[in-house]
Design a protein around this motif. Sequence first.
Motif, PDB file in Angstrom:
ATOM      1  N   ASN A  12      -8.802   6.231  14.413  1.00  0.00           N
ATOM      2  CA  ASN A  12      -8.056   7.486  14.240  1.00  0.00           C
ATOM      3  C   ASN A  12      -7.408   7.649  12.866  1.00  0.00           C
ATOM      4  OD1 ASN A  12      -7.733   9.798  15.591  1.00  0.00           O
ATOM      5  ND2 ASN A  12      -6.123   9.090  16.974  1.00  0.00           N
ATOM      6  N   ARG A  13      -8.082   7.149  11.835  1.00  0.00           N
ATOM      7  CA  ARG A  13      -7.498   7.251  10.496  1.00  0.00           C
ATOM      8  C   ARG A  13      -8.477   7.885   9.494  1.00  0.00           C
ATOM      9  NH1 ARG A  13      -3.920   6.568  13.157  1.00  0.00           N
ATOM     10  NH2 ARG A  13      -2.114   5.177  12.996  1.00  0.00           N
ATOM     11  N   HIS A  14      -9.463   8.612   9.995  1.00  0.00           N
ATOM     12  CA  HIS A  14     -10.459   9.178   9.075  1.00  0.00           C
ATOM     13  C   HIS A  14      -9.923  10.470   8.486  1.00  0.00           C
ATOM     14  CE1 HIS A  14     -14.285  11.263   7.986  1.00  0.00           C
ATOM     15  NE2 HIS A  14     -14.589  10.049   7.599  1.00  0.00           N
ATOM     16  N   ASP A  15      -9.615  10.443   7.181  1.00  0.00           N
ATOM     17  CA  ASP A  15      -9.234  11.702   6.532  1.00  0.00           C
ATOM     18  C   ASP A  15      -9.497  11.586   5.033  1.00  0.00           C
ATOM     19  OD1 ASP A  15      -7.002  10.738   5.030  1.00  0.00           O
ATOM     20  OD2 ASP A  15      -5.802  10.762   6.848  1.00  0.00           O
ATOM     21  N   TYR A  16      -9.318  12.688   4.336  1.00  0.00           N
ATOM     22  CA  TYR A  16      -9.606  12.706   2.895  1.00  0.00           C
ATOM     23  C   TYR A  16      -8.313  12.743   2.072  1.00  0.00           C
ATOM     24  CZ  TYR A  16     -14.630  13.023   3.566  1.00  0.00           C
ATOM     25  OH  TYR A  16     -15.929  12.730   3.882  1.00  0.00           O
ATOM     26  N   SER A  17      -7.162  12.684   2.760  1.00  0.00           N
ATOM     27  CA  SER A  17      -5.906  12.816   2.019  1.00  0.00           C
ATOM     28  C   SER A  17      -5.349  11.463   1.578  1.00  0.00           C
ATOM     29  CB  SER A  17      -4.876  13.546   2.882  1.00  0.00           C
ATOM     30  OG  SER A  17      -4.626  12.776   4.039  1.00  0.00           O
ATOM     31  N   HIS A  18      -5.941  10.392   2.089  1.00  0.00           N
ATOM     32  CA  HIS A  18      -5.425   9.059   1.773  1.00  0.00           C
ATOM     33  C   HIS A  18      -6.469   8.278   0.989  1.00  0.00           C
ATOM     34  CE1 HIS A  18      -3.328   5.236   2.356  1.00  0.00           C
ATOM     35  NE2 HIS A  18      -2.318   5.935   2.833  1.00  0.00           N
ATOM     36  N   LYS A  19      -5.996   7.409   0.093  1.00  0.00           N
ATOM     37  CA  LYS A  19      -6.940   6.561  -0.647  1.00  0.00           C
ATOM     38  C   LYS A  19      -7.649   5.594   0.297  1.00  0.00           C
ATOM     39  CE  LYS A  19      -4.840   6.425  -5.188  1.00  0.00           C
ATOM     40  NZ  LYS A  19      -4.303   5.534  -6.233  1.00  0.00           N
ATOM     41  N   GLY A  20      -8.813   5.099  -0.132  1.00  0.00           N
ATOM     42  CA  GLY A  20      -9.563   4.187   0.724  1.00  0.00           C
ATOM     43  C   GLY A  20     -10.481   3.277  -0.066  1.00  0.00           C
ATOM     44  N   MET A  49     -13.268   0.498  -5.234  1.00  0.00           N
ATOM     45  CA  MET A  49     -14.470   0.352  -6.062  1.00  0.00           C
ATOM     46  C   MET A  49     -14.276   0.928  -7.471  1.00  0.00           C
ATOM     47  SD  MET A  49     -16.747  -1.326  -4.463  1.00  0.00           S
ATOM     48  CE  MET A  49     -18.306  -1.000  -5.274  1.00  0.00           C
ATOM     49  N   THR A  50     -13.515   2.021  -7.586  1.00  0.00           N
ATOM     50  CA  THR A  50     -13.499   2.729  -8.876  1.00  0.00           C
ATOM     51  C   THR A  50     -12.224   2.530  -9.704  1.00  0.00           C
ATOM     52  OG1 THR A  50     -12.738   4.697  -7.711  1.00  0.00           O
ATOM     53  CG2 THR A  50     -15.102   4.545  -8.158  1.00  0.00           C
ATOM     54  N   GLU A  51     -11.096   2.247  -9.058  1.00  0.00           N
ATOM     55  CA  GLU A  51      -9.841   2.152  -9.823  1.00  0.00           C
ATOM     56  C   GLU A  51      -9.715   0.796 -10.498  1.00  0.00           C
ATOM     57  OE1 GLU A  51      -6.383   2.972  -7.496  1.00  0.00           O
ATOM     58  OE2 GLU A  51      -6.808   5.115  -7.414  1.00  0.00           O
ATOM     59  N   ARG A  52      -9.250   0.816 -11.726  1.00  0.00           N
ATOM     60  CA  ARG A  52      -9.130  -0.455 -12.446  1.00  0.00           C
ATOM     61  C   ARG A  52      -7.998  -1.313 -11.885  1.00  0.00           C
ATOM     62  NH1 ARG A  52      -9.875  -3.438 -17.107  1.00  0.00           N
ATOM     63  NH2 ARG A  52     -11.514  -2.169 -17.986  1.00  0.00           N
ATOM     64  N   ARG A  53      -6.818  -0.705 -11.746  1.00  0.00           N
ATOM     65  CA  ARG A  53      -5.692  -1.482 -11.200  1.00  0.00           C
ATOM     66  C   ARG A  53      -5.308  -0.920  -9.845  1.00  0.00           C
ATOM     67  NH1 ARG A  53      -5.091  -1.337 -16.413  1.00  0.00           N
ATOM     68  NH2 ARG A  53      -5.182  -3.324 -17.515  1.00  0.00           N
ATOM     69  N   THR A  54      -6.015  -1.382  -8.844  1.00  0.00           N
ATOM     70  CA  THR A  54      -5.774  -0.881  -7.498  1.00  0.00           C
ATOM     71  C   THR A  54      -4.474  -1.449  -6.954  1.00  0.00           C
ATOM     72  OG1 THR A  54      -8.116  -1.357  -7.270  1.00  0.00           O
ATOM     73  CG2 THR A  54      -7.004  -0.543  -5.315  1.00  0.00           C
ATOM     74  N   GLU A  55      -3.601  -0.588  -6.471  1.00  0.00           N
ATOM     75  CA  GLU A  55      -2.407  -1.047  -5.735  1.00  0.00           C
ATOM     76  C   GLU A  55      -2.796  -1.058  -4.265  1.00  0.00           C
ATOM     77  OE1 GLU A  55       0.675  -2.146  -5.845  1.00  0.00           O
ATOM     78  OE2 GLU A  55       0.757  -2.315  -8.022  1.00  0.00           O
ATOM     79  N   LEU A  56      -3.111  -2.237  -3.746  1.00  0.00           N
ATOM     80  CA  LEU A  56      -3.628  -2.301  -2.379  1.00  0.00           C
ATOM     81  C   LEU A  56      -2.638  -1.706  -1.361  1.00  0.00           C
ATOM     82  CD1 LEU A  56      -6.438  -3.278  -1.732  1.00  0.00           C
ATOM     83  CD2 LEU A  56      -5.469  -5.413  -0.910  1.00  0.00           C
ATOM     84  N   LYS A  57      -1.354  -1.877  -1.634  1.00  0.00           N
ATOM     85  CA  LYS A  57      -0.320  -1.345  -0.723  1.00  0.00           C
ATOM     86  C   LYS A  57      -0.462   0.156  -0.519  1.00  0.00           C
ATOM     87  CE  LYS A  57       3.553  -4.491  -1.238  1.00  0.00           C
ATOM     88  NZ  LYS A  57       4.017  -4.846  -2.565  1.00  0.00           N
ATOM     89  N   GLU A  58      -0.890   0.849  -1.577  1.00  0.00           N
ATOM     90  CA  GLU A  58      -1.043   2.314  -1.497  1.00  0.00           C
ATOM     91  C   GLU A  58      -2.283   2.709  -0.697  1.00  0.00           C
ATOM     92  OE1 GLU A  58      -1.343   4.018  -5.356  1.00  0.00           O
ATOM     93  OE2 GLU A  58       0.636   3.266  -5.968  1.00  0.00           O
ATOM     94  N   ILE A  59      -3.218   1.770  -0.550  1.00  0.00           N
ATOM     95  CA  ILE A  59      -4.508   2.080   0.076  1.00  0.00           C
ATOM     96  C   ILE A  59      -4.538   1.697   1.554  1.00  0.00           C
ATOM     97  CG2 ILE A  59      -6.982   1.524  -0.042  1.00  0.00           C
ATOM     98  CD1 ILE A  59      -6.789   1.471  -3.011  1.00  0.00           C
ATOM     99  N   ILE A  60      -3.801   0.633   1.878  1.00  0.00           N
ATOM    100  CA  ILE A  60      -3.794   0.148   3.269  1.00  0.00           C
ATOM    101  C   ILE A  60      -2.983   1.097   4.158  1.00  0.00           C
ATOM    102  CG2 ILE A  60      -2.948  -1.718   4.764  1.00  0.00           C
ATOM    103  CD1 ILE A  60      -3.500  -3.645   2.386  1.00  0.00           C
TER     104      ILE A  60
END
Length: 253
Positions: free
Chosen positions: A50-58, A63-74
């Motif tokens: 129940n988390r499929h949407d386009y408003s949140h990072k994933g 794959m594309t961001e150089r400095r991924t902040e995992l906290k923002e993606i999880i």
Amino acid sequence: MKTISIINLKGGVAKTISSVNIGHILAAAHGFKVLLIDNDKQGNASKILNRHDYSHKGTADIMTERRTELKEIIQQTDYEGLDIITANMNLLKANLEVLLDQQRPQQTRFKKALEQAQREYDYCIIDNAPDINISTINALVAADDVLVPVTIDDFALDGLAELKEQIDNTKEDLNPNLRFCGCFVTQYDRTNDADIQGKEFFKTLEYPVFETCIRKTPKMKPSTFAREPILLYSSRCAASYDYKSLVEEYLKM
Ligand SMILES: Nc1ncnc2c1ncn2[C@@H]1O[C@H](COP(=O)(O)OP(=O)(O)OP(=O)(O)O)[C@@H](O)[C@H]1O
Ligand SMILES: [Mg+2]
């Protein structure tokens, strides 16, 4: 953190069902902190949880961001101890973008991003697309263990040799600790001779095979519509028992 890649080049063999339910059982029945990564543009694991949407990072952003902040993606799921990094069709473009980007290493992006999660989680489960693309290669490079769900039919062996070769190459080139834990039979019908014989035949091949088979249950499809792991949707159905046994067999390895 131990990272498990669930992969098969064949579609519809229960990669997603297995990823979601193994992840949920590790969290709910064993008390582990689990991160599930949806690595398929179809986004089925994200949908089931129940988390499929386009408003949140994933996953595309890993794959594309150089400095991924995992906290923002999880994102948290509705289930205690189970978090998710979601996927959607953006992953298709992201994979193409990575292939065109010669500036940075292409195959180690998951591995690098997941370093941030090492202390936070006990297990990371990656649900892969039925394909070998740059994000599935990333999933193998980031993994400790590989689990391969298979269904018994005339095409069960399709792509297995290629997958094994990819695992061996990844091990040799980029991830010496990668372990092919084994194949496990899903959607198993123990009243069907073809399934019984097919399973026995599978054991004679060169691939490691789990003892546990996941039985076919009519409860599985409705559990996906209900957006619930099988253990919660129907704790007493055959597949609930079997996924719990499979996790125990894996943990004993
Ligand atoms: N044990 C089971 N009993 C009955 N149906 C099952 C079982 N496991 C999986 N299924 C059904 O099989 C179908 C395929 O499962 P799933 O989506 O997990 O496969 P997949 O390998 O992830 O597919 P894809 O390659 O498209 O990503 C689904 O409809 C699912 O409900
Ligand atoms: Mg899937």
